[in-house]
Motif scaffolding. Structure first.
Motif, PDB file in Angstrom:
ATOM      1  N   LYS A  58     -41.886 -14.617 -19.439  1.00  0.00           N
ATOM      2  CA  LYS A  58     -42.590 -14.949 -20.466  1.00  0.00           C
ATOM      3  C   LYS A  58     -41.940 -16.948 -20.505  1.00  0.00           C
ATOM      4  CE  LYS A  58     -45.438 -11.874 -22.620  1.00  0.00           C
ATOM      5  NZ  LYS A  58     -44.978 -10.989 -21.619  1.00  0.00           N
ATOM      6  N   PHE A  59     -42.581 -17.334 -21.165  1.00  0.00           N
ATOM      7  CA  PHE A  59     -42.391 -18.997 -21.234  1.00  0.00           C
ATOM      8  C   PHE A  59     -42.246 -19.090 -22.422  1.00  0.00           C
ATOM      9  CE2 PHE A  59     -44.640 -18.574 -16.927  1.00  0.00           C
ATOM     10  CZ  PHE A  59     -42.733 -18.462 -16.423  1.00  0.00           C
ATOM     11  N   PHE A  60     -40.800 -20.060 -23.038  1.00  0.00           N
ATOM     12  CA  PHE A  60     -41.464 -21.040 -24.628  1.00  0.00           C
ATOM     13  C   PHE A  60     -40.823 -22.435 -24.573  1.00  0.00           C
ATOM     14  CE2 PHE A  60     -40.427 -16.173 -24.620  1.00  0.00           C
ATOM     15  CZ  PHE A  60     -41.495 -15.649 -25.635  1.00  0.00           C
ATOM     16  N   ASP A  61     -41.543 -22.715 -25.334  1.00  0.00           N
ATOM     17  CA  ASP A  61     -41.350 -24.652 -25.509  1.00  0.00           C
ATOM     18  C   ASP A  61     -41.012 -25.355 -26.675  1.00  0.00           C
ATOM     19  OD1 ASP A  61     -43.928 -24.800 -24.216  1.00  0.00           O
ATOM     20  OD2 ASP A  61     -43.936 -25.664 -22.684  1.00  0.00           O
ATOM     21  N   THR A  62     -41.923 -24.378 -27.191  1.00  0.00           N
ATOM     22  CA  THR A  62     -42.135 -25.048 -28.920  1.00  0.00           C
ATOM     23  C   THR A  62     -41.184 -24.501 -29.814  1.00  0.00           C
ATOM     24  OG1 THR A  62     -43.935 -23.084 -29.274  1.00  0.00           O
ATOM     25  CG2 THR A  62     -44.794 -24.841 -28.081  1.00  0.00           C
ATOM     26  N   GLU A  63     -39.984 -23.799 -29.468  1.00  0.00           N
ATOM     27  CA  GLU A  63     -38.930 -23.426 -30.927  1.00  0.00           C
ATOM     28  C   GLU A  63     -38.131 -24.924 -31.027  1.00  0.00           C
ATOM     29  OE1 GLU A  63     -38.727 -20.635 -31.508  1.00  0.00           O
ATOM     30  OE2 GLU A  63     -40.755 -20.000 -29.597  1.00  0.00           O
ATOM     31  N   LYS A  64     -38.323 -24.491 -32.475  1.00  0.00           N
ATOM     32  CA  LYS A  64     -38.266 -25.994 -33.376  1.00  0.00           C
ATOM     33  C   LYS A  64     -35.931 -25.934 -33.072  1.00  0.00           C
ATOM     34  CE  LYS A  64     -38.443 -24.170 -38.309  1.00  0.00           C
ATOM     35  NZ  LYS A  64     -38.659 -24.927 -39.150  1.00  0.00           N
ATOM     36  N   PRO A  65     -35.795 -27.281 -33.206  1.00  0.00           N
ATOM     37  CA  PRO A  65     -34.801 -27.904 -31.742  1.00  0.00           C
ATOM     38  C   PRO A  65     -33.731 -27.413 -34.101  1.00  0.00           C
ATOM     39  CG  PRO A  65     -35.893 -29.739 -33.111  1.00  0.00           C
ATOM     40  CD  PRO A  65     -37.174 -28.483 -32.842  1.00  0.00           C
ATOM     41  N   VAL A  66     -34.553 -27.461 -34.909  1.00  0.00           N
ATOM     42  CA  VAL A  66     -33.131 -27.091 -35.890  1.00  0.00           C
ATOM     43  C   VAL A  66     -32.851 -26.676 -36.068  1.00  0.00           C
ATOM     44  CG1 VAL A  66     -32.406 -27.327 -38.086  1.00  0.00           C
ATOM     45  CG2 VAL A  66     -33.611 -29.225 -37.160  1.00  0.00           C
ATOM     46  N   VAL A  67     -32.319 -25.680 -35.834  1.00  0.00           N
ATOM     47  CA  VAL A  67     -31.326 -23.633 -36.186  1.00  0.00           C
ATOM     48  C   VAL A  67     -30.975 -23.722 -36.545  1.00  0.00           C
ATOM     49  CG1 VAL A  67     -32.365 -23.465 -33.660  1.00  0.00           C
ATOM     50  CG2 VAL A  67     -30.131 -23.764 -34.154  1.00  0.00           C
ATOM     51  N   SER A  68     -30.184 -22.227 -36.628  1.00  0.00           N
ATOM     52  CA  SER A  68     -28.450 -21.778 -37.831  1.00  0.00           C
ATOM     53  C   SER A  68     -27.256 -21.898 -37.621  1.00  0.00           C
ATOM     54  CB  SER A  68     -29.426 -20.785 -38.620  1.00  0.00           C
ATOM     55  OG  SER A  68     -28.868 -19.932 -37.401  1.00  0.00           O
ATOM     56  N   THR A  69     -26.741 -21.684 -37.907  1.00  0.00           N
ATOM     57  CA  THR A  69     -24.857 -21.902 -36.719  1.00  0.00           C
ATOM     58  C   THR A  69     -25.368 -20.637 -36.567  1.00  0.00           C
ATOM     59  OG1 THR A  69     -24.068 -21.975 -39.242  1.00  0.00           O
ATOM     60  CG2 THR A  69     -23.924 -23.671 -38.753  1.00  0.00           C
ATOM     61  N   VAL A  70     -25.470 -19.647 -37.332  1.00  0.00           N
ATOM     62  CA  VAL A  70     -25.180 -18.550 -37.035  1.00  0.00           C
ATOM     63  C   VAL A  70     -26.180 -17.851 -35.750  1.00  0.00           C
ATOM     64  CG1 VAL A  70     -25.998 -15.980 -37.464  1.00  0.00           C
ATOM     65  CG2 VAL A  70     -25.991 -16.895 -38.905  1.00  0.00           C
ATOM     66  N   ASP A  71     -27.693 -18.571 -35.247  1.00  0.00           N
ATOM     67  CA  ASP A  71     -27.799 -18.960 -34.126  1.00  0.00           C
ATOM     68  C   ASP A  71     -26.961 -19.405 -32.557  1.00  0.00           C
ATOM     69  OD1 ASP A  71     -30.246 -16.108 -34.926  1.00  0.00           O
ATOM     70  OD2 ASP A  71     -31.487 -18.171 -35.493  1.00  0.00           O
ATOM     71  N   CYS A  72     -26.883 -20.574 -33.541  1.00  0.00           N
ATOM     72  CA  CYS A  72     -26.305 -21.495 -32.707  1.00  0.00           C
ATOM     73  C   CYS A  72     -24.818 -20.858 -31.967  1.00  0.00           C
ATOM     74  CB  CYS A  72     -26.490 -22.459 -32.803  1.00  0.00           C
ATOM     75  SG  CYS A  72     -26.411 -24.065 -31.568  1.00  0.00           S
ATOM     76  N   PHE A  73     -24.630 -20.459 -33.128  1.00  0.00           N
ATOM     77  CA  PHE A  73     -22.804 -20.026 -32.577  1.00  0.00           C
ATOM     78  C   PHE A  73     -22.572 -18.839 -32.197  1.00  0.00           C
ATOM     79  CE2 PHE A  73     -22.362 -25.037 -33.844  1.00  0.00           C
ATOM     80  CZ  PHE A  73     -22.234 -25.609 -32.881  1.00  0.00           C
ATOM     81  N   ASP A  74     -22.638 -18.009 -34.047  1.00  0.00           N
ATOM     82  CA  ASP A  74     -22.182 -16.549 -34.186  1.00  0.00           C
ATOM     83  C   ASP A  74     -22.798 -16.094 -33.266  1.00  0.00           C
ATOM     84  OD1 ASP A  74     -20.147 -17.606 -36.969  1.00  0.00           O
ATOM     85  OD2 ASP A  74     -22.651 -17.783 -37.910  1.00  0.00           O
ATOM     86  N   LYS A  75     -24.231 -15.499 -33.353  1.00  0.00           N
ATOM     87  CA  LYS A  75     -24.295 -14.567 -32.420  1.00  0.00           C
ATOM     88  C   LYS A  75     -23.958 -14.613 -30.853  1.00  0.00           C
ATOM     89  CE  LYS A  75     -28.146 -13.229 -35.380  1.00  0.00           C
ATOM     90  NZ  LYS A  75     -29.847 -13.222 -35.867  1.00  0.00           N
ATOM     91  N   LEU A  76     -23.862 -15.504 -30.831  1.00  0.00           N
ATOM     92  CA  LEU A  76     -23.041 -15.629 -29.335  1.00  0.00           C
ATOM     93  C   LEU A  76     -21.864 -16.070 -29.242  1.00  0.00           C
ATOM     94  CD1 LEU A  76     -25.913 -18.935 -28.652  1.00  0.00           C
ATOM     95  CD2 LEU A  76     -25.643 -17.140 -27.481  1.00  0.00           C
ATOM     96  N   ARG A  77     -20.325 -15.717 -30.015  1.00  0.00           N
ATOM     97  CA  ARG A  77     -19.310 -15.293 -30.524  1.00  0.00           C
ATOM     98  C   ARG A  77     -18.846 -16.675 -29.743  1.00  0.00           C
ATOM     99  NH1 ARG A  77     -17.365 -13.464 -26.472  1.00  0.00           N
ATOM    100  NH2 ARG A  77     -15.788 -11.851 -27.439  1.00  0.00           N
ATOM    101  N   VAL A  78     -19.156 -17.902 -30.603  1.00  0.00           N
ATOM    102  CA  VAL A  78     -17.839 -18.886 -30.731  1.00  0.00           C
ATOM    103  C   VAL A  78     -17.927 -19.327 -31.811  1.00  0.00           C
ATOM    104  CG1 VAL A  78     -18.439 -21.733 -30.748  1.00  0.00           C
ATOM    105  CG2 VAL A  78     -20.325 -20.053 -29.523  1.00  0.00           C
TER     106      VAL A  78
END
Ligand code: PHE
Length: 375
Positions: A58-78
């Motif tokens: 599947k291909f996605f290219d319309t996700e909003k570029p503003v994301v939560s710090t949870v999605d950008c960092f916490d869930k990824l173990r940063v």
């Protein structure tokens, strides 16, 4: 940083807001969605490779570029104190929302849709506070890729093998290379969200070049997406699109991707990947415009005029456009107006010197073709 706007893509700024106007205006440019832009062409090419590999992708290219710090960092173990989170590296809308620093910010939302989604690509604009020079810009583009497997059927070794084979195949497809040790190499890397983590380099233009980072998705990340690592596992990669597009299309400066200059855009089309289009640099110096209006003789073709102008102006004639066409209702004679764009690659032309050349062009038009009414 100017006063914050009311909101950015639905998120209200607070005291942590640090997005300058020049970066904010990049939001919504959607370069990837433009099939004639080098980045859109590259994104299309990557999609085609994966669609052929795996019809479920599947291909996605319309996700909003503003994301939560949870999605950008916490869930990824940063880790909470990691430099990549600091406001000196990251654009914050408010304490809880950032301009995504990587497309990995969307990994968990798509992972959690397993088994409806077993593999996906997600591409978008990403933002990092950075110097601005020919190869660095605070806004750029990434493509994320993930493939998941039934952990009861496919071993971790097989996941690793599939990762390498798929990404070597991608690099070979993009750069028309044979896979093999003299053209590609794998290096150990570190990302908090993959384990192990690797980097793929290719030997291209006489040098080793980093193509992508990747690895086997960390079990904690799978859990953060609501998956059971005993049942499902997989690999992920992240690809920076600008650097690859610069190499593929011979684009010398990352700032050109954002240029409104038609001389950039006009050089590319949907077919540019297969046609191996290479960018031809153009001048930074301003143009001088000269118009020619003429009644059209019987046997006139526009190319005759273009040839004369080129002959007189050489490389300083950038282009000739037909601006206007008019047919007299009574006499049936038609006239055309052309605009000649004069520009030098290495200096600013003066109006006087262009005038002198333009006069010569007009003389020739009158004399050679006996086209009398020229202004
Ligand atoms: N997000 C990483 C980066 O921006 C790239 C990456 C993606 C690495 C997925 C591993 C897996 O550098």
């Amino acid at each position: 940083v100017m006063a914050p706007p009311e909101e950015i893509l639905g998120i209200k700024p607070d005291g942590k807001y640090n997005v300058p106007a020049g970066v904010r205006e990049k939001l919504g440019k959607n370069l990837l969605l433009n099939s004639k832009h080098p980045l859109g062409i590259l994104w299309k090419t990557v999609q085609e490779y994966f669609a052929e590999q795996d019809s479920n992708c599947k291909f996605f290219d319309t996700e909003k570029p503003v994301v939560s710090t949870v999605d950008c960092f916490d869930k990824l173990r940063v880790p909470p104190d990691h430099v990549s989170r600091s406001p000196s590296d990251t654009y914050y809308v408010n304490a809880d929302y950032v301009l995504r620093t990587h497309t990995s910010a969307h990994q968990c939302q798509f992972l959690s849709q397993y088994p409806e989604i077993t593999s996906f690509l997600c591409a978008g604009d990403v933002y990092r506070r950075d110097e601005i020079d020919a190869s660095h810009y605070p806004a750029f583009h990434q493509c994320e890729g993930v493939r998941l497997f039934d952990a009861q059927k496919v071993s971790k070794e097989e996941v690793m093998e599939d990762l390498k084979k798929t990404l070597e195949g991608l690099a070979a497809h993009l750069f028309q290379l044979k896979t093999g040790e003299d053209t590609m190499r794998w290096l150990d890397e570190y990302f908090p969200f993959t384990e192990p983590s690797l980097e793929l380099e290719i030997f291209y233009n006489e040098d080793w070049m980093e193509v992508l980072g990747c690895g086997v998705i960390h079990h904690d990340v799978l859990r953060n997406a609501g998956l059971d690592p005993e049942k499902v596992h997989g690999w992920a990669f992240g690809l920076g699109l600008e650097r690859l597009a610069m190499v593929l299309f011979g684009i010398p400066d990352i700032r050109l991707f954002w240029s409104d200059d038609a001389r950039f855009a006009q050089q590319f089309s949907e077919g540019s990947f297969s046609e191996k289009t290479k960018f031809k640099p153009f001048s930074k110096y301003p143009p001088v415009l000269k118009d020619i209006s003429m009644w059209i003789p019987e046997d006139f073709v526009d190319n005759d005029l273009f040839e004369m102008i080129r002959d007189e102006g050489g490389d300083q004639v950038e282009k000739v456009d037909l601006l206007d066409e008019f047919t007299h209702p009574k006499t049936g004679r038609s006239s055309k107006m052309f605009r000649v764009t004069w520009r030098d690659m290495s200096r600013t032309l003066t109006n006087e010197e262009v005038n002198a050349k333009h006069e010569k062009v007009l003389e020739r038009v009158v004399e050679k073709a006996n086209w009398k009414e020229v202004s």
